[in-house]
Design a protein around this motif. Structure first.
Motif, mmCIF file in Angstrom:
data_model
loop_
_atom_site.group_PDB
_atom_site.id
_atom_site.type_symbol
_atom_site.label_atom_id
_atom_site.label_comp_id
_atom_site.label_asym_id
_atom_site.label_seq_id
_atom_site.Cartn_x
_atom_site.Cartn_y
_atom_site.Cartn_z
ATOM 1 N N ALA A 42 31.235 57.708 26.360
ATOM 2 C CA ALA A 42 31.105 58.784 25.077
ATOM 3 C C ALA A 42 30.453 60.028 25.454
ATOM 4 N N TYR A 43 29.425 59.871 26.095
ATOM 5 C CA TYR A 43 28.962 61.142 26.696
ATOM 6 C C TYR A 43 29.714 61.815 27.474
ATOM 7 N N TRP A 44 30.339 61.305 28.640
ATOM 8 C CA TRP A 44 31.418 61.766 29.560
ATOM 9 C C TRP A 44 32.475 62.534 28.819
ATOM 10 N N ILE A 45 33.062 61.855 27.731
ATOM 11 C CA ILE A 45 34.217 62.397 27.324
ATOM 12 C C ILE A 45 34.017 63.709 26.500
ATOM 13 N N GLU A 46 32.747 63.818 25.934
ATOM 14 C CA GLU A 46 32.358 65.088 25.334
ATOM 15 C C GLU A 46 31.501 65.850 25.843
ATOM 16 N N PHE A 47 30.536 65.542 26.695
ATOM 17 C CA PHE A 47 29.616 66.453 27.188
ATOM 18 C C PHE A 47 29.740 66.369 28.678
ATOM 19 N N ALA A 49 32.057 65.636 32.403
ATOM 20 C CA ALA A 49 33.206 66.218 32.933
ATOM 21 C C ALA A 49 34.219 66.633 31.730
ATOM 22 N N GLY A 50 34.272 65.923 30.700
ATOM 23 C CA GLY A 50 35.197 65.975 29.781
ATOM 24 C C GLY A 50 34.869 66.896 28.694
ATOM 25 N N ARG A 51 33.689 67.740 28.843
ATOM 26 C CA ARG A 51 33.564 68.709 28.046
ATOM 27 C C ARG A 51 34.353 69.907 28.481
ATOM 28 N N TYR A 52 34.784 70.163 29.794
ATOM 29 C CA TYR A 52 35.854 71.258 30.126
ATOM 30 C C TYR A 52 37.195 70.705 29.941
ATOM 31 N N LEU A 53 37.724 69.801 29.168
ATOM 32 C CA LEU A 53 38.861 69.408 29.149
ATOM 33 C C LEU A 53 39.357 69.445 27.575
ATOM 34 N N GLY A 54 38.855 70.247 26.954
ATOM 35 C CA GLY A 54 39.158 70.526 25.613
ATOM 36 C C GLY A 54 38.238 69.973 24.661
ATOM 37 N N SER A 55 37.648 70.714 23.604
ATOM 38 C CA SER A 55 36.516 70.392 23.043
ATOM 39 C C SER A 55 37.091 69.227 21.907
#
Length: 733
Positions: A42-47, A49-55
């Motif tokens: 959950a952290y990865w997908i929002e904050f 590397a995932g934070r740079y893949l669309g908010s």
């Protein structure tokens, strides 16, 4: 942090390398979510590397389906369940492990569907909207992309005119013009374009920049939207009511929102009332009402009439139960004796054959117009019983068949109309008045005296139990271990919303009475409500509580009464949300050169200086004109501006300033206008000597009188309105 497209691509590769499909297949709950742990999915997908893949910023951690909390849950959330460690959406399971198993299964279904190119399957999957589309973007074939890194429908609304919009259609449509750009590069470009259309500042909002993953949004049980006239308070209640009644409902157009609102109103889950000076407890909660008898118009019957608040509380209570189609949740509850309270052959026959039957068969069929001599000779109790059984009992009502003067031995639902059967019941030849009943529980014995206001059932064979509601009976039976055949307790009760318009115009003590305490969140009835309170209503003598799935949304015009002057009892029990004028809502689209935003802004600045901010003018006064201007109908837009000034704004200014025309001139900028022919309020000196003669005691010779422009052509001059905010350069007539 500003990063380029190449760096974004590297973050995408890093994410997939860290979280391959094989790892997700063996994912544990602890790996999926935790508190302040940057190594969870959950952290990865929002904050990460995932934070740079669309908010997917916004909302709270429940968008992951299940999450670990930092502290105890705050407040009551009807679609969330919790244990000592985790909270999760109830629809996914009854325990943390069950919920996680469901969430994990749906994560894998999304990944499999996007790899198969099946966007329709993702669209139809009942899973978190932004999460499922971000997963689809990350795990798709990026050499042949189907999904863009934009996950919120409101962004698509700015980019596409098609309505209604769904994700899969928007992606397919927009990807047609991608060219050679990578999905990340093209998605960022579209995001910025949408921001420009919406009039927002873009910067790096494409990326999640807030690490507060575990905040919880709590919807207040009692809230008031307050602000000056025309700020959209009543308009805003529609969105507030729908999102409260159905927190997971999503819409892309106002029409979709309004359609859902209308459906919820039709279902009586949202209701609307306006307070006023004459409104009272009898209208809101309950009171005595009179009605002439249908058979004898000269006879007046008094009955207890339920108010909208009591009705909604009962509906909200009843929503905790799923009932069969035969039961009317709003129906009447009846007491019935079949021959006697004790066990007897007539009662056994009725219970086994789905019947309710009573005596006095010599009256004949009661559907006729005239009563025979036998009927006329009966006593009052017998006549009332026959009247209730044949005329008042309705299909869907609940019937309590008693087994003592205080307890119930069987419960049924009325499924047929009254009929007169000559053959009667085998063991009782006079039991010819009958109805079909589906008996939902038999061979029970449940005490009802306390629920019935500490009174025993009276001797009448059949009469309405006015103190009881269907939900009261279901609650009481459930607490005594009796669940009726057609009912079951719901894990998630539906939310109900009562909108109270102009809440500050009513006498709160007169309307709420003793119930003002019961609306406090801690005093509400419901699951895990250890401090719940219950009162006895004065007319019906019914026990009454306010359920925790009934939400109150009030509106308050601060021009009528300042927040500081509000009833203290009300102020302590409601959360207040201020809605102030938003000139940005009418920005752009000038009307014959009139800038509506500048016009409203300067008038409100002047009103704030002369009076206060609570008496400013709302943007809603100009919304019709603004919408007409957007449709390129300048003539119609200008007519609406004129109408707003003539019929709304100037009369409101007269009220605000008590016809002090000098202050009204200041608000309209008339005192600054280089060309006084552009003034809305015309001033002229009045010589008192000429008016009253010289034999007066006046200390002054002249006064200034004011009058509103009466020249019909004046109101059609755009320069007059421009001069309000640009008094020196508005031009000349």
């Amino acid at each position: 942090m500003s990063i380029n497209n190449q760096e974004r691509q590297q973050f995408l590769e890093q994410f997939i390398l860290e979280w391959p499909v094989e790892r997700i297949e063996s994912l544990t709950l602890e790996e999926y979510t935790s508190v302040d742990d940057p190594n969870t999915f959950a952290y990865w997908i929002e904050f990460g590397a995932g934070r740079y893949l669309g908010s997917i910023k916004g909302g709270d951690a429940s968008k992951f389906g299940i999450y670990k909390r930092k502290a105890e849950p705050k407040g009551v959330r009807k679609f969330i369940d919790s244990d000592d460690v985790y909270s999760w959406k109830r629809k996914y399971g009854s325990s943390a492990n069950e919920a996680f198993s469901t969430v994990k299964s749906r994560v894998l279904k999304v990944i499999q569907a996007v790899k198969n190119g099946d966007l329709a399957k993702i669209e139809s999957l009942d899973f978190e909207q932004v999460l499922k589309w971000k997963l689809a973007f990350i795990y798709q074939d990026h050499s042949d992309p189907l999904v863009l890194p934009i996950y919120k429908l409101k962004k698509f609304n700015a980019l596409l005119n098609d309505r209604p919009l769904i994700h899969s259609y928007a992606y397919t449509k927009l990807l047609q013009t991608r060219g050679n750009k990578t999905p990340l590069e093209y998605g960022m470009e579209l995001w910025r374009k949408a921001d420009e259309i919406e009039g927002q500042v873009s910067s790096d909002q494409f990326d999640s920049d807030d690490n507060n993953l575990y905040s919880e949004q709590i919807v207040s049980l009692n809230q008031i939207l307050f602000g000056p006239p025309g700020t959209g308070k009543t308009y805003s209640t529609i969105e507030a009511a729908v999102t409260t009644a159905e927190p997971e409902f999503e819409w892309s157009t106002r029409k979709q929102l309004k359609d859902r609102y209308n459906q919820l109103v039709k279902d009586k889950r949202i209701r609307f009332v306006t307070f006023h000076q004459s409104y009272g407890y009898e209208d809101f909660v309950e009171g005595l009402s009179a009605l002439s008898d249908e058979q004898n118009p000269e006879l007046i019957r008094y009955f207890i009439k339920k108010g909208i608040f009591r009705e909604m509380c009962e509906d909200a209570h009843a929503s905790r139960y799923t009932v069969g189609n035969e039961i009317n949740k709003a129906g009447q509850v009846w007491k019935l004796s079949i021959e006697s309270a004790q066990k007897n052959s007539a009662k056994d026959y009725c219970l086994s054959h789905g019947l309710a039957a009573i005596g006095w068969g010599n009256t004949g069929d009661l559907t006729g117009d005239e009563a025979n001599s036998y009927h006329q000779s009966l006593g009052k109790n017998a006549k009332n019983t026959l009247y209730y059984f044949s005329q008042q009992m309705q299909v869907g009502d609940l019937v309590l068949c008693i087994d003592s003067k205080t307890s119930v031995g069987a419960v049924g639902v009325v499924t047929g109309d009254y009929r007169y059967v000559e053959s009667a019941v085998p063991t009782r030849s006079d039991f010819r008045h009958q109805r079909n009943i589906t008996w939902l529980a038999t061979d029970i014995s449940v005490e009802f005296k306390v629920l019935n206001g500490n009174t025993s059932f009276n001797l009448s064979t059949c009469y309405p139990l006015s103190r009881l509601t269907v939900s009261d009976v279901l609650d009481h039976l459930n607490s005594n271990g009796v669940v009726l055949k057609q009912t079951q307790v719901q894990q998630q009760a539906q939310n109900y919303v009562l909108i109270i318009d102009e809440i500050n115009r009513g006498n709160i003590s007169k309307i709420f009475g003793e119930l003002i305490t019961l609306i406090e969140p801690s005093k509400r009835s419901g699951q895990n409500q250890t401090e719940a309170l219950q009162v006895t209503l004065p007319c019906s003598q019914m026990p009454f509580s306010v359920p925790d799935n009934l939400y109150l949304i009030g509106t308050m015009n601060t021009a009528d009464r300042s927040l500081a002057l509000m009833d203290t009892a009300l102020r302590r029990r409601f959360d207040f949300k201020e809605l102030m004028p938003k000139p940005s809502e009418i920005e752009g689209y000038p009307i014959f050169g009139i800038d509506l935003k500048s016009l409203l802004t300067i008038m409100n600045e002047r009103i704030s200086a002369l009076y206060d901010r609570e008496h400013t003018l709302g943007h809603a006064f100009f919304i019709p004109a603004y919408e007409a201007a957007k449709d390129e109908d300048q003539e119609r837009a200008f007519e609406l501006v004129i109408s707003a000034f003539k019929n709304k704004i100037i009369p409101l200014l007269q009220e605000y300033f008590f016809d002090d025309w000098q202050k009204i001139r200041l608000v309209l900028g008339d005192n600054q206008k280089a060309n006084q022919k552009l003034a809305f309020v015309v001033s002229k000196p009045v010589e008192l000597g000429k008016l009253f003669g010289n034999d007066t005691d006046f200390d002054i010779d002249t006064i200034t009188s004011y009058q509103l422009q009466s020249d019909g052509d004046f109101w059609g001059k755009p320069e007059a309105y421009i001069a309000i905010y640009d008094p020196q350069n508005a031009g000349t007539i």
